[in-house]
Design a protein around this motif. Structure first.
Motif, mmCIF file in Angstrom:
data_model
loop_
_atom_site.group_PDB
_atom_site.id
_atom_site.type_symbol
_atom_site.label_atom_id
_atom_site.label_comp_id
_atom_site.label_asym_id
_atom_site.label_seq_id
_atom_site.Cartn_x
_atom_site.Cartn_y
_atom_site.Cartn_z
ATOM 1 N N LEU A 66 0.531 -15.579 -19.803
ATOM 2 C CA LEU A 66 1.167 -15.124 -18.561
ATOM 3 C C LEU A 66 0.856 -13.656 -18.291
ATOM 4 C CD1 LEU A 66 4.720 -16.754 -18.522
ATOM 5 C CD2 LEU A 66 2.898 -17.055 -16.849
ATOM 6 N N LEU A 67 0.852 -12.862 -19.352
ATOM 7 C CA LEU A 67 0.547 -11.439 -19.189
ATOM 8 C C LEU A 67 -0.877 -11.242 -18.683
ATOM 9 C CD1 LEU A 67 1.609 -8.567 -19.540
ATOM 10 C CD2 LEU A 67 0.825 -8.647 -21.902
ATOM 11 N N ALA A 68 -1.826 -11.923 -19.308
ATOM 12 C CA ALA A 68 -3.226 -11.808 -18.874
ATOM 13 C C ALA A 68 -3.393 -12.319 -17.443
ATOM 14 C CB ALA A 68 -4.138 -12.571 -19.828
ATOM 15 N N ALA A 69 -2.765 -13.443 -17.117
ATOM 16 C CA ALA A 69 -2.877 -14.000 -15.762
ATOM 17 C C ALA A 69 -2.230 -13.068 -14.745
ATOM 18 C CB ALA A 69 -2.233 -15.382 -15.711
ATOM 19 N N GLY A 70 -1.068 -12.525 -15.097
ATOM 20 C CA GLY A 70 -0.385 -11.610 -14.180
ATOM 21 C C GLY A 70 -1.192 -10.356 -13.912
ATOM 22 N N LEU A 71 -1.747 -9.779 -14.968
ATOM 23 C CA LEU A 71 -2.549 -8.565 -14.800
ATOM 24 C C LEU A 71 -3.855 -8.853 -14.072
ATOM 25 C CD1 LEU A 71 -1.901 -6.847 -18.243
ATOM 26 C CD2 LEU A 71 -0.860 -6.298 -16.031
ATOM 27 N N ALA A 72 -4.455 -10.006 -14.352
ATOM 28 C CA ALA A 72 -5.689 -10.384 -13.647
ATOM 29 C C ALA A 72 -5.421 -10.565 -12.159
ATOM 30 C CB ALA A 72 -6.274 -11.655 -14.247
ATOM 31 N N CYS A 73 -4.310 -11.212 -11.826
ATOM 32 C CA CYS A 73 -3.969 -11.386 -10.408
ATOM 33 C C CYS A 73 -3.703 -10.040 -9.745
ATOM 34 C CB CYS A 73 -2.750 -12.288 -10.245
ATOM 35 S SG CYS A 73 -3.126 -14.029 -10.473
ATOM 36 N N ARG A 74 -3.009 -9.171 -10.431
ATOM 37 C CA ARG A 74 -2.661 -7.865 -9.843
ATOM 38 C C ARG A 74 -3.884 -6.997 -9.592
ATOM 39 N NH1 ARG A 74 3.032 -5.512 -11.455
ATOM 40 N NH2 ARG A 74 2.084 -3.641 -10.644
ATOM 41 N N TYR A 75 -4.801 -6.948 -10.576
ATOM 42 C CA TYR A 75 -5.875 -5.961 -10.507
ATOM 43 C C TYR A 75 -7.260 -6.536 -10.227
ATOM 44 C CZ TYR A 75 -2.125 -3.119 -12.242
ATOM 45 O OH TYR A 75 -0.916 -2.483 -12.373
ATOM 46 N N LEU A 76 -7.565 -7.718 -10.708
ATOM 47 C CA LEU A 76 -8.891 -8.285 -10.443
ATOM 48 C C LEU A 76 -8.930 -9.041 -9.126
ATOM 49 C CD1 LEU A 76 -9.934 -9.586 -13.973
ATOM 50 C CD2 LEU A 76 -10.777 -7.565 -12.777
ATOM 51 N N LEU A 77 -7.903 -9.850 -8.879
ATOM 52 C CA LEU A 77 -7.882 -10.674 -7.671
ATOM 53 C C LEU A 77 -7.175 -9.983 -6.505
ATOM 54 C CD1 LEU A 77 -7.042 -14.114 -9.334
ATOM 55 C CD2 LEU A 77 -9.283 -13.178 -8.723
ATOM 56 N N ARG A 78 -6.635 -8.803 -6.755
ATOM 57 C CA ARG A 78 -5.936 -8.018 -5.731
ATOM 58 C C ARG A 78 -4.806 -8.823 -5.079
ATOM 59 N NH1 ARG A 78 -7.959 -3.800 -7.823
ATOM 60 N NH2 ARG A 78 -10.045 -3.186 -7.261
ATOM 61 N N MET A 79 -4.043 -9.512 -5.932
ATOM 62 C CA MET A 79 -2.884 -10.295 -5.488
ATOM 63 C C MET A 79 -1.648 -9.776 -6.225
ATOM 64 S SD MET A 79 -4.806 -14.003 -5.677
ATOM 65 C CE MET A 79 -3.377 -14.963 -5.346
ATOM 66 N N PRO A 80 -1.155 -8.585 -5.836
ATOM 67 C CA PRO A 80 -0.086 -7.966 -6.602
ATOM 68 C C PRO A 80 1.213 -8.767 -6.646
ATOM 69 C CG PRO A 80 -0.532 -6.716 -4.594
ATOM 70 C CD PRO A 80 -1.587 -7.768 -4.710
ATOM 71 N N ARG A 81 1.547 -9.453 -5.569
ATOM 72 C CA ARG A 81 2.791 -10.239 -5.579
ATOM 73 C C ARG A 81 2.700 -11.426 -6.523
ATOM 74 N NH1 ARG A 81 4.770 -10.303 0.697
ATOM 75 N NH2 ARG A 81 5.292 -8.085 0.780
ATOM 76 N N THR A 82 1.560 -12.105 -6.508
ATOM 77 C CA THR A 82 1.364 -13.232 -7.426
ATOM 78 C C THR A 82 1.381 -12.733 -8.869
ATOM 79 O OG1 THR A 82 0.031 -14.365 -5.768
ATOM 80 C CG2 THR A 82 -0.167 -15.141 -8.038
ATOM 81 N N GLY A 83 0.725 -11.612 -9.107
ATOM 82 C CA GLY A 83 0.725 -11.032 -10.455
ATOM 83 C C GLY A 83 2.118 -10.665 -10.905
ATOM 84 N N LEU A 84 2.894 -10.054 -10.013
ATOM 85 C CA LEU A 84 4.272 -9.695 -10.360
ATOM 86 C C LEU A 84 5.098 -10.940 -10.634
ATOM 87 C CD1 LEU A 84 6.418 -7.518 -10.703
ATOM 88 C CD2 LEU A 84 6.850 -7.684 -8.229
ATOM 89 N N ALA A 85 4.916 -11.988 -9.829
ATOM 90 C CA ALA A 85 5.648 -13.237 -10.050
ATOM 91 C C ALA A 85 5.325 -13.819 -11.429
ATOM 92 C CB ALA A 85 5.320 -14.247 -8.953
ATOM 93 N N LEU A 86 4.055 -13.766 -11.820
ATOM 94 C CA LEU A 86 3.677 -14.268 -13.146
ATOM 95 C C LEU A 86 4.302 -13.423 -14.251
ATOM 96 C CD1 LEU A 86 -0.063 -15.161 -12.491
ATOM 97 C CD2 LEU A 86 1.763 -16.759 -13.092
ATOM 98 N N LEU A 87 4.312 -12.110 -14.071
ATOM 99 C CA LEU A 87 4.910 -11.238 -15.076
ATOM 100 C C LEU A 87 6.416 -11.457 -15.169
ATOM 101 C CD1 LEU A 87 2.942 -7.915 -14.468
ATOM 102 C CD2 LEU A 87 2.642 -9.559 -16.335
ATOM 103 N N LEU A 88 7.040 -11.743 -14.045
ATOM 104 C CA LEU A 88 8.488 -11.981 -14.065
ATOM 105 C C LEU A 88 8.851 -13.337 -14.668
ATOM 106 C CD1 LEU A 88 9.538 -10.472 -10.616
ATOM 107 C CD2 LEU A 88 9.933 -9.526 -12.905
ATOM 108 N N CYS A 89 7.870 -14.215 -14.832
ATOM 109 C CA CYS A 89 8.114 -15.506 -15.496
ATOM 110 C C CYS A 89 8.203 -15.369 -17.013
ATOM 111 C CB CYS A 89 7.008 -16.496 -15.144
ATOM 112 S SG CYS A 89 7.102 -17.108 -13.458
ATOM 113 N N GLU A 90 7.770 -14.236 -17.539
ATOM 114 C CA GLU A 90 7.762 -14.044 -18.993
ATOM 115 C C GLU A 90 9.126 -14.308 -19.637
ATOM 116 O OE1 GLU A 90 5.199 -12.314 -21.060
ATOM 117 O OE2 GLU A 90 3.685 -12.121 -19.533
ATOM 118 N N PRO A 91 10.238 -13.780 -19.089
ATOM 119 C CA PRO A 91 11.536 -14.042 -19.725
ATOM 120 C C PRO A 91 11.924 -15.517 -19.761
ATOM 121 C CG PRO A 91 11.714 -12.189 -18.212
ATOM 122 C CD PRO A 91 10.359 -12.805 -18.004
#
Length: 194
Positions: free
Chosen positions: A16-41
């Protein structure tokens, strides 16, 4: 079953961390990346529910249940710091942001930094202790919960050992090299564990 679930949660954390960071910075999808990071808990919630169900269904409380409590406690105490650190480095390497500052290397600033990290360990030990106590009450059979009580001691031994190491930074602060600033951070060299 619990050990496999702990391993799955750990793998899931990094995926989830790798997917979230990839979405935020590689795919330029910050909201999707944040949503993935918030799924961690949610991974820890799944582990907590599965452990409770396992105990409710009559499983003998053992080291795996204690390890699950310590894992959840560690994630609560250190997970946010780990994600923040990795996000800063991903922003630098993948998003063009400036390099995040590392921790101070010398003197009292380093001692204060190490104390903050130790506070995360204390929080983790407190969370693990609370979860283990809830499990003891849930099982409600002192003859079956000895191993869970032993894990509470393990959590506090780890916190105590980490506290002793932290104390050494206060008693014997590392001196800055001649000509260097004692509060000068070392970029990108913060130690982070999960």
């Amino acid at each position: 079953m619990i050990v496999a679930l702990i391993a799955a949660c750990e793998i899931g954390f990094w995926v989830l961390l790798a997917a979230g960071l990839a979405c935020r910075y590689l795919l330029r999808m910050p909201r999707t990346g944040l949503a993935l990071l918030l799924c961690e808990p949610l991974l820890e919630v799944v582990l907590l529910v599965a452990t409770a169900l396992d105990l409710r269904n009559g499983a003998e409380p053992n080291w795996a249940h204690g390890l699950a409590a310590l894992y959840i406690g560690y994630t609560v105490g250190h997970g946010h710091r780990t994600v923040k650190w990795l996000d800063g480095h991903a922003a630098h390497r993948l998003g063009g942001a400036p390099r995040p500052p590392g921790p101070p290397r010398h003197g009292m600033p380093r001692a204060r930094h190490e104390t903050k990290v130790w506070l995360g360990t204390l929080i983790g030990a407190a969370v693990a202790t609370a979860l283990l106590q809830l499990a003891v009450w849930y099982v409600d059979d002192p003859s079956r919960t000895t191993s869970l009580e032993d894990w509470r001691l393990t959590a506090w031994r780890a916190a105590g050992l980490h506290g002793l190491v932290t104390l050494t930074y206060w008693i014997w602060p590392k001196k800055a090299p001649a000509g260097g600033s004692p509060a000068e951070p070392d970029p990108g060299k913060e130690r982070v564990g999960r």
